[in-house]
Design a protein around this motif. Structure first.
Motif, PDB file in Angstrom:
ATOM      1  N   VAL A 153       0.852  -1.177   0.000  1.00 46.13           N
ATOM      2  CA  VAL A 153       0.000   0.000   0.000  1.00 46.13           C
ATOM      3  C   VAL A 153       0.894   1.234   0.000  1.00 46.13           C
ATOM      4  O   VAL A 153       1.886   1.310   0.731  1.00 46.13           O
ATOM      5  CB  VAL A 153      -0.951  -0.019   1.215  1.00 46.13           C
ATOM      6  N   GLY A 154       0.557   2.185  -0.867  1.00 43.43           N
ATOM      7  CA  GLY A 154       1.345   3.402  -1.019  1.00 43.43           C
ATOM      8  C   GLY A 154       2.266   3.361  -2.227  1.00 43.43           C
ATOM      9  O   GLY A 154       2.702   4.407  -2.705  1.00 43.43           O
ATOM     10  N   ASP A 155       2.579   2.153  -2.732  1.00 43.38           N
ATOM     11  CA  ASP A 155       3.430   2.039  -3.915  1.00 43.38           C
ATOM     12  C   ASP A 155       2.730   2.663  -5.116  1.00 43.38           C
ATOM     13  O   ASP A 155       1.504   2.650  -5.230  1.00 43.38           O
ATOM     14  CB  ASP A 155       3.741   0.582  -4.241  1.00 43.38           C
ATOM     15  N   ARG A 156       3.529   3.188  -6.022  1.00 41.60           N
ATOM     16  CA  ARG A 156       3.016   3.772  -7.266  1.00 41.60           C
ATOM     17  C   ARG A 156       3.304   2.811  -8.417  1.00 41.60           C
ATOM     18  O   ARG A 156       4.292   2.086  -8.396  1.00 41.60           O
ATOM     19  CB  ARG A 156       3.661   5.123  -7.516  1.00 41.60           C
ATOM     20  N   MET A 157       2.408   2.828  -9.418  1.00 40.18           N
ATOM     21  CA  MET A 157       2.571   1.933 -10.560  1.00 40.18           C
ATOM     22  C   MET A 157       2.070   2.598 -11.835  1.00 40.18           C
ATOM     23  O   MET A 157       1.225   3.484 -11.785  1.00 40.18           O
ATOM     24  CB  MET A 157       1.832   0.619 -10.339  1.00 40.18           C
ATOM     25  N   THR A 158       2.630   2.151 -12.931  1.00 38.44           N
ATOM     26  CA  THR A 158       2.151   2.521 -14.252  1.00 38.44           C
ATOM     27  C   THR A 158       1.920   1.229 -15.026  1.00 38.44           C
ATOM     28  O   THR A 158       2.418   0.168 -14.658  1.00 38.44           O
ATOM     29  CB  THR A 158       3.167   3.403 -15.007  1.00 38.44           C
ATOM     30  N   PHE A 159       1.175   1.334 -16.084  1.00 35.77           N
ATOM     31  CA  PHE A 159       0.877   0.186 -16.933  1.00 35.77           C
ATOM     32  C   PHE A 159       1.430   0.450 -18.321  1.00 35.77           C
ATOM     33  O   PHE A 159       1.290   1.546 -18.852  1.00 35.77           O
ATOM     34  CB  PHE A 159      -0.637  -0.042 -17.016  1.00 35.77           C
ATOM     35  N   ASP A 160       2.073  -0.556 -18.900  1.00 35.29           N
ATOM     36  CA  ASP A 160       2.599  -0.465 -20.256  1.00 35.29           C
ATOM     37  C   ASP A 160       1.677  -1.209 -21.208  1.00 35.29           C
ATOM     38  O   ASP A 160       1.090  -2.234 -20.844  1.00 35.29           O
ATOM     39  CB  ASP A 160       3.991  -1.093 -20.347  1.00 35.29           C
ATOM     40  N   VAL A 161       1.580  -0.713 -22.413  1.00 33.97           N
ATOM     41  CA  VAL A 161       0.837  -1.396 -23.467  1.00 33.97           C
ATOM     42  C   VAL A 161       1.740  -2.504 -24.001  1.00 33.97           C
ATOM     43  O   VAL A 161       2.886  -2.253 -24.360  1.00 33.97           O
ATOM     44  CB  VAL A 161       0.453  -0.414 -24.594  1.00 33.97           C
ATOM     45  N   ILE A 162       1.231  -3.744 -24.015  1.00 32.57           N
ATOM     46  CA  ILE A 162       2.002  -4.875 -24.528  1.00 32.57           C
ATOM     47  C   ILE A 162       1.142  -5.662 -25.512  1.00 32.57           C
ATOM     48  O   ILE A 162      -0.085  -5.585 -25.479  1.00 32.57           O
ATOM     49  CB  ILE A 162       2.504  -5.799 -23.395  1.00 32.57           C
ATOM     50  N   ASP A 163       1.796  -6.443 -26.351  1.00 29.02           N
ATOM     51  CA  ASP A 163       1.052  -7.276 -27.298  1.00 29.02           C
ATOM     52  C   ASP A 163       0.692  -8.611 -26.648  1.00 29.02           C
ATOM     53  O   ASP A 163       1.157  -8.942 -25.558  1.00 29.02           O
ATOM     54  CB  ASP A 163       1.823  -7.457 -28.606  1.00 29.02           C
ATOM     55  N   LEU A 164      -0.132  -9.375 -27.340  1.00 32.66           N
ATOM     56  CA  LEU A 164      -0.625 -10.643 -26.803  1.00 32.66           C
ATOM     57  C   LEU A 164       0.505 -11.628 -26.521  1.00 32.66           C
ATOM     58  O   LEU A 164       0.504 -12.306 -25.486  1.00 32.66           O
ATOM     59  CB  LEU A 164      -1.653 -11.268 -27.744  1.00 32.66           C
ATOM     60  N   ALA A 165       1.484 -11.718 -27.405  1.00 34.15           N
ATOM     61  CA  ALA A 165       2.596 -12.658 -27.200  1.00 34.15           C
ATOM     62  C   ALA A 165       3.368 -12.304 -25.926  1.00 34.15           C
ATOM     63  O   ALA A 165       3.736 -13.194 -25.149  1.00 34.15           O
ATOM     64  CB  ALA A 165       3.527 -12.662 -28.412  1.00 34.15           C
ATOM     65  N   THR A 166       3.597 -11.034 -25.700  1.00 37.38           N
ATOM     66  CA  THR A 166       4.291 -10.596 -24.488  1.00 37.38           C
ATOM     67  C   THR A 166       3.450 -10.900 -23.259  1.00 37.38           C
ATOM     68  O   THR A 166       3.963 -11.380 -22.242  1.00 37.38           O
ATOM     69  CB  THR A 166       4.624  -9.096 -24.564  1.00 37.38           C
ATOM     70  N   PHE A 167       2.149 -10.633 -23.345  1.00 36.04           N
ATOM     71  CA  PHE A 167       1.244 -10.932 -22.242  1.00 36.04           C
ATOM     72  C   PHE A 167       1.322 -12.419 -21.884  1.00 36.04           C
ATOM     73  O   PHE A 167       1.477 -12.785 -20.721  1.00 36.04           O
ATOM     74  CB  PHE A 167      -0.199 -10.553 -22.605  1.00 36.04           C
ATOM     75  N   GLN A 168       1.223 -13.266 -22.873  1.00 38.01           N
ATOM     76  CA  GLN A 168       1.244 -14.713 -22.628  1.00 38.01           C
ATOM     77  C   GLN A 168       2.579 -15.165 -22.061  1.00 38.01           C
ATOM     78  O   GLN A 168       2.618 -15.994 -21.152  1.00 38.01           O
ATOM     79  CB  GLN A 168       0.922 -15.465 -23.925  1.00 38.01           C
ATOM     80  N   ARG A 169       3.682 -14.605 -22.550  1.00 39.60           N
ATOM     81  CA  ARG A 169       4.999 -14.951 -22.024  1.00 39.60           C
ATOM     82  C   ARG A 169       5.121 -14.522 -20.565  1.00 39.60           C
ATOM     83  O   ARG A 169       5.578 -15.284 -19.708  1.00 39.60           O
ATOM     84  CB  ARG A 169       6.098 -14.316 -22.871  1.00 39.60           C
ATOM     85  N   MET A 170       4.695 -13.308 -20.248  1.00 34.14           N
ATOM     86  CA  MET A 170       4.778 -12.819 -18.864  1.00 34.14           C
ATOM     87  C   MET A 170       3.851 -13.585 -17.947  1.00 34.14           C
ATOM     88  O   MET A 170       4.196 -13.868 -16.793  1.00 34.14           O
ATOM     89  CB  MET A 170       4.438 -11.329 -18.824  1.00 34.14           C
ATOM     90  N   ALA A 171       2.664 -13.951 -18.417  1.00 35.37           N
ATOM     91  CA  ALA A 171       1.707 -14.699 -17.591  1.00 35.37           C
ATOM     92  C   ALA A 171       2.233 -16.088 -17.265  1.00 35.37           C
ATOM     93  O   ALA A 171       1.937 -16.633 -16.211  1.00 35.37           O
ATOM     94  CB  ALA A 171       0.361 -14.784 -18.302  1.00 35.37           C
ATOM     95  N   GLY A 172       3.030 -16.659 -18.155  1.00 37.50           N
ATOM     96  CA  GLY A 172       3.572 -17.985 -17.943  1.00 37.50           C
ATOM     97  C   GLY A 172       4.833 -18.008 -17.097  1.00 37.50           C
ATOM     98  O   GLY A 172       5.274 -19.059 -16.645  1.00 37.50           O
TER      99      GLY A 172
END
Length: 113
Positions: A93-112
């Motif tokens: 709690v208190g941490d800051r974050m941003t979100f990057d736009v990624i493609d589906l292949a990157t999403f699947q690689r990171m999720a795995g």
């Protein structure tokens, strides 16, 4: 316009204000006013884990799949909560974050990972 929603979301720095409602549901402060929407008139039966959802001026990263009347802006492959991980919560709690736009292949690689 979807491109404007993506631009607004990806250019925002959010702050984790609390975990709540269900394990790992990360409530975020800093949602741009232009992305503030009322709840949906008809809830979805199930949103996927990692969904970034918005309603009533609030943003949440869903820590698990469940019904929701909030609008889905996108998803993250990063698990905010994993009881098998030490520490179980990805951020504090208190941490800051941003979100990057990624493609589906990157999403699947990171999720795995």
């Amino acid at each position: 316009d979807p491109a404007e929603v993506i631009r607004l979301h990806a250019s925002t720095t959010y702050r984790l204000v609390m975990y709540g409602f269900a394990p790992g549901w990360a409530y975020l402060g800093g949602l741009p006013a232009a992305l503030s929407l009322p709840r949906r008139t008809s809830p979805r039966a199930r949103i996927p884990t990692g969904s970034l959802i918005v309603a009533g001026g609030q943003a949440i990263v869903a820590g698990g799949a469940m019904p929701s009347g909030w609008h889905i802006l996108g998803r993250t492959p990063m698990r905010m909560y994993d009881p098998a991980r030490d520490p179980a919560f990805l951020m504090e709690v208190g941490d800051r974050m941003t979100f990057d736009v990624i493609d589906l292949a990157t999403f699947q690689r990171m999720a795995g990972a």
